[in-house]
Design a protein around this motif. Structure first.
Motif, PDB file in Angstrom:
ATOM      1  N   PRO A 104      -7.180  53.236  21.650  1.00 30.87           N
ATOM      2  CA  PRO A 104      -8.356  53.428  20.901  1.00 30.87           C
ATOM      3  C   PRO A 104      -8.531  54.733  20.466  1.00 30.87           C
ATOM      4  O   PRO A 104      -9.272  55.095  19.157  1.00 30.87           O
ATOM      5  CB  PRO A 104      -9.395  52.771  21.751  1.00 30.87           C
ATOM      6  N   ASN A 105      -8.624  55.860  21.379  1.00 36.75           N
ATOM      7  CA  ASN A 105      -8.691  57.233  21.308  1.00 36.75           C
ATOM      8  C   ASN A 105      -7.646  57.640  20.171  1.00 36.75           C
ATOM      9  O   ASN A 105      -8.241  58.467  19.115  1.00 36.75           O
ATOM     10  CB  ASN A 105      -8.764  57.696  22.368  1.00 36.75           C
ATOM     11  N   MET A 106      -6.672  57.286  20.368  1.00 34.99           N
ATOM     12  CA  MET A 106      -5.385  57.602  19.255  1.00 34.99           C
ATOM     13  C   MET A 106      -5.662  57.161  17.984  1.00 34.99           C
ATOM     14  O   MET A 106      -5.354  57.745  17.004  1.00 34.99           O
ATOM     15  CB  MET A 106      -4.054  57.148  19.705  1.00 34.99           C
ATOM     16  N   LEU A 107      -6.041  55.991  17.752  1.00 37.81           N
ATOM     17  CA  LEU A 107      -6.829  55.162  16.605  1.00 37.81           C
ATOM     18  C   LEU A 107      -7.625  55.990  15.925  1.00 37.81           C
ATOM     19  O   LEU A 107      -7.630  56.414  14.735  1.00 37.81           O
ATOM     20  CB  LEU A 107      -6.863  53.984  16.749  1.00 37.81           C
ATOM     21  N   GLU A 112      -9.127  60.184  11.810  1.00 32.84           N
ATOM     22  CA  GLU A 112      -9.632  61.362  11.347  1.00 32.84           C
ATOM     23  C   GLU A 112      -8.711  62.310  10.388  1.00 32.84           C
ATOM     24  O   GLU A 112      -8.979  62.779   9.237  1.00 32.84           O
ATOM     25  CB  GLU A 112      -9.845  62.386  12.520  1.00 32.84           C
ATOM     26  N   TYR A 113      -7.328  62.011  10.954  1.00 30.53           N
ATOM     27  CA  TYR A 113      -6.401  62.715  10.135  1.00 30.53           C
ATOM     28  C   TYR A 113      -6.237  62.166   8.527  1.00 30.53           C
ATOM     29  O   TYR A 113      -6.059  62.491   7.619  1.00 30.53           O
ATOM     30  CB  TYR A 113      -4.795  62.686  10.693  1.00 30.53           C
ATOM     31  N   LEU A 114      -6.220  60.627   8.561  1.00 24.24           N
ATOM     32  CA  LEU A 114      -6.255  59.939   7.568  1.00 24.24           C
ATOM     33  C   LEU A 114      -7.117  60.094   6.462  1.00 24.24           C
ATOM     34  O   LEU A 114      -7.044  60.207   5.355  1.00 24.24           O
ATOM     35  CB  LEU A 114      -6.142  58.273   7.951  1.00 24.24           C
ATOM     36  N   MET A 115      -8.349  60.304   7.054  1.00 25.28           N
ATOM     37  CA  MET A 115      -9.542  60.598   6.235  1.00 25.28           C
ATOM     38  C   MET A 115      -9.527  62.018   5.219  1.00 25.28           C
ATOM     39  O   MET A 115     -10.320  62.015   4.579  1.00 25.28           O
ATOM     40  CB  MET A 115     -10.984  60.739   6.921  1.00 25.28           C
ATOM     41  N   LEU A 116      -8.581  62.939   5.845  1.00 22.46           N
ATOM     42  CA  LEU A 116      -8.270  64.017   5.229  1.00 22.46           C
ATOM     43  C   LEU A 116      -7.528  63.858   3.808  1.00 22.46           C
ATOM     44  O   LEU A 116      -7.669  64.541   3.128  1.00 22.46           O
ATOM     45  CB  LEU A 116      -7.785  65.186   6.074  1.00 22.46           C
ATOM     46  N   ALA A 127     -10.836  56.432  -0.093  1.00 27.80           N
ATOM     47  CA  ALA A 127     -11.385  56.152   1.335  1.00 27.80           C
ATOM     48  C   ALA A 127     -11.196  54.888   1.752  1.00 27.80           C
ATOM     49  O   ALA A 127     -10.929  54.385   2.855  1.00 27.80           O
ATOM     50  CB  ALA A 127     -12.798  56.716   1.270  1.00 27.80           C
ATOM     51  N   LYS A 128     -11.412  53.902   0.717  1.00 27.61           N
ATOM     52  CA  LYS A 128     -11.313  52.694   1.030  1.00 27.61           C
ATOM     53  C   LYS A 128      -9.722  52.145   1.390  1.00 27.61           C
ATOM     54  O   LYS A 128      -9.736  51.113   2.555  1.00 27.61           O
ATOM     55  CB  LYS A 128     -11.632  51.545  -0.327  1.00 27.61           C
ATOM     56  N   GLN A 129      -8.922  52.667   0.807  1.00 25.84           N
ATOM     57  CA  GLN A 129      -7.529  52.308   1.323  1.00 25.84           C
ATOM     58  C   GLN A 129      -7.312  52.686   2.621  1.00 25.84           C
ATOM     59  O   GLN A 129      -6.641  52.232   3.419  1.00 25.84           O
ATOM     60  CB  GLN A 129      -6.688  53.168   0.050  1.00 25.84           C
ATOM     61  N   VAL A 130      -8.058  53.985   3.078  1.00 27.47           N
ATOM     62  CA  VAL A 130      -7.783  54.269   4.559  1.00 27.47           C
ATOM     63  C   VAL A 130      -8.419  53.417   5.384  1.00 27.47           C
ATOM     64  O   VAL A 130      -7.665  53.174   6.484  1.00 27.47           O
ATOM     65  CB  VAL A 130      -8.194  56.041   4.473  1.00 27.47           C
ATOM     66  N   MET A 133      -6.278  50.536   5.818  1.00 22.82           N
ATOM     67  CA  MET A 133      -5.042  50.774   6.523  1.00 22.82           C
ATOM     68  C   MET A 133      -5.196  50.921   8.190  1.00 22.82           C
ATOM     69  O   MET A 133      -4.694  50.315   8.951  1.00 22.82           O
ATOM     70  CB  MET A 133      -4.340  52.138   6.079  1.00 22.82           C
ATOM     71  N   VAL A 134      -6.444  51.603   8.527  1.00 25.04           N
ATOM     72  CA  VAL A 134      -6.961  51.650   9.940  1.00 25.04           C
ATOM     73  C   VAL A 134      -7.279  50.286  10.228  1.00 25.04           C
ATOM     74  O   VAL A 134      -6.956  50.067  11.543  1.00 25.04           O
ATOM     75  CB  VAL A 134      -8.359  52.559   9.962  1.00 25.04           C
ATOM     76  N   ASP A 135      -7.920  49.308   9.577  1.00 22.24           N
ATOM     77  CA  ASP A 135      -8.360  48.089  10.081  1.00 22.24           C
ATOM     78  C   ASP A 135      -7.054  47.342  10.314  1.00 22.24           C
ATOM     79  O   ASP A 135      -6.960  46.670  11.205  1.00 22.24           O
ATOM     80  CB  ASP A 135      -9.395  47.396   9.158  1.00 22.24           C
TER      81      ASP A 135
END
Length: 357
Positions: A104-107, A112-116, A127-130, A133-135
């Motif tokens: 969970p912490n790694m996710l 945070e990296y992906l939101m950049l 942002a929606k694609q990120v 992807m995270v979900d």
């Protein structure tokens, strides 16, 4: 049409050996397809016997009696099994559990990296694609974790199977090493006395499989040990778990190295971020892969497997899809077997040359 088929059959199956070889291959495929799970301990014992035969031969060359050489080899095997079950595997399991607890912490850090990305490349990533992807990654990891939990709670028979392997396989290995000549003589009794093609294929494959099994196990041990020392020196988390993964990756040529790069890079990135330590880890990992492919493999495998990389990858995919782990492990020897059969098959020119001789 019938004449064409008859001529083709006479040309390729006109010799007794050709028909016998096809029958043996079909019988072997049938046994593996129907009794593969039952014969798995015997198959594992044959692989280990090939591995230990070199030790037995070396002890025999030092004038050690054969029964004592076989006993020493089997004691080494039992000691290795005990070390794996009671010392190495518990450490790997604890590191694996700790890794799942930190997912969970790694996710969150990965998010945070992906939101950049939308900030830097707004025309390519939104942002929606990120978020999607995270979900998706979170759902996949949750499903995988649930599968691990279900496996640990409901698949107790697997533990019993491991214990059976730990007892049955050393016994089979002992008798395979002790009575190998008797077993081979028994099989030869069912074959015709005149069998040049079968002798050629057996001689080539016996040497190839022996070199491959011993060389591959030594390669796994060396790569695992070097990776473990490197990861521990760099302070990488889950050093033993990653080292074992890197060592086992050599079982799958080309593909394994590419796949295991992902967890090594991911753990290093989550531990240090984009820093000098992360770059040092990736450079060290790259050096290990380069030395393995360009130095270690040529030194270990005395007889090079003359197969095209495409043929090797296809063999791994096909045989791995059919027989799982054992298919991957024996992909190269099985591809070599097919090549040996093609080379030794009695074509019209070979038959004419034999008749003239």
């Amino acid at each position: 049409m019938l004449a064409i088929v008859r001529n083709w059959v006479d040309r390729h199956f006109g010799r007794e050996e050709a028909v016998l070889l096809v029958a043996l291959l079909l019988l072997g495929l049938l046994l593996l397809a129907t009794l593969g799970d039952v014969l798995a301990p015997a198959l594992a014992a044959i692989v280990i016997a090939f591995l230990l035969q070199g030790m037995v031969d070396r002890l025999n060359s030092w004038r050690v009696p054969n029964w004592l050489s076989v006993t020493i080899a089997c004691l080494v095997l039992v000691g290795t099994i005990v070390t794996l079950l009671f010392f190495i595997m518990p450490i790997i399991w604890r590191q694996l559990v700790r890794l799942f607890n930190e997912i969970p912490n790694m996710l969150a850090q990965g998010q945070e990296y992906l939101m950049l990305l939308p900030e830097k490349y707004p025309t390519l990533v939104t942002a929606k694609q990120v978020d999607d992807m995270v979900d998706m990654i979170g759902a996949e990891l949750g499903s995988f974790g649930q599968s691990i939990l279900t496996f640990s709670l409901t698949n107790l028979p697997v533990l019993a199977a491991v214990l059976i392997y730990a007892v049955v396989v050393p016994i089979l290995v002992f008798f395979f090493l002790k009575d190998s000549r008797k077993i081979l003589d028994w099989f030869r009794g069912f074959l015709p006395k005149d069998r040049p093609m079968l002798s050629q294929i057996w001689g080539e494959m016996n040497q190839q499989v022996a070199n491959y099994v011993r060389g591959k196990v030594v390669e796994i041990l060396i790569v695992t040990a070097v990776s473990l020392v490197t990861f521990m020196a760099l302070g990488v988390n889950y050093a033993l778990l990653l080292a074992v993964a890197v060592g086992l990756s050599v079982l799958i040529p080309y593909i394994g190295a590419a796949v295991v790069t992902i967890p090594v890079a991911a753990i290093g990135l989550f531990q240090w971020g984009w820093s000098g330590e992360f770059l040092t880890l990736m450079v060290a990992y790259g050096v290990i892969q380069v030395l393995d492919g360009n130095v270690l493999v040529p030194l270990l495998f005395s007889e090079a497997v003359n197969l095209h990389p495409v043929a090797i990858i296809m063999a791994v995919l096909v045989f791995g899809g059919i027989w799982g782990f054992w298919g991957v492990f024996f992909a190269i020897p099985l591809a070599t077997l097919i090549k040996a059969i093609i080379n030794a098959w009695p074509t019209a020119k070979k038959v004419e040359a034999l008749e003239k001789a």
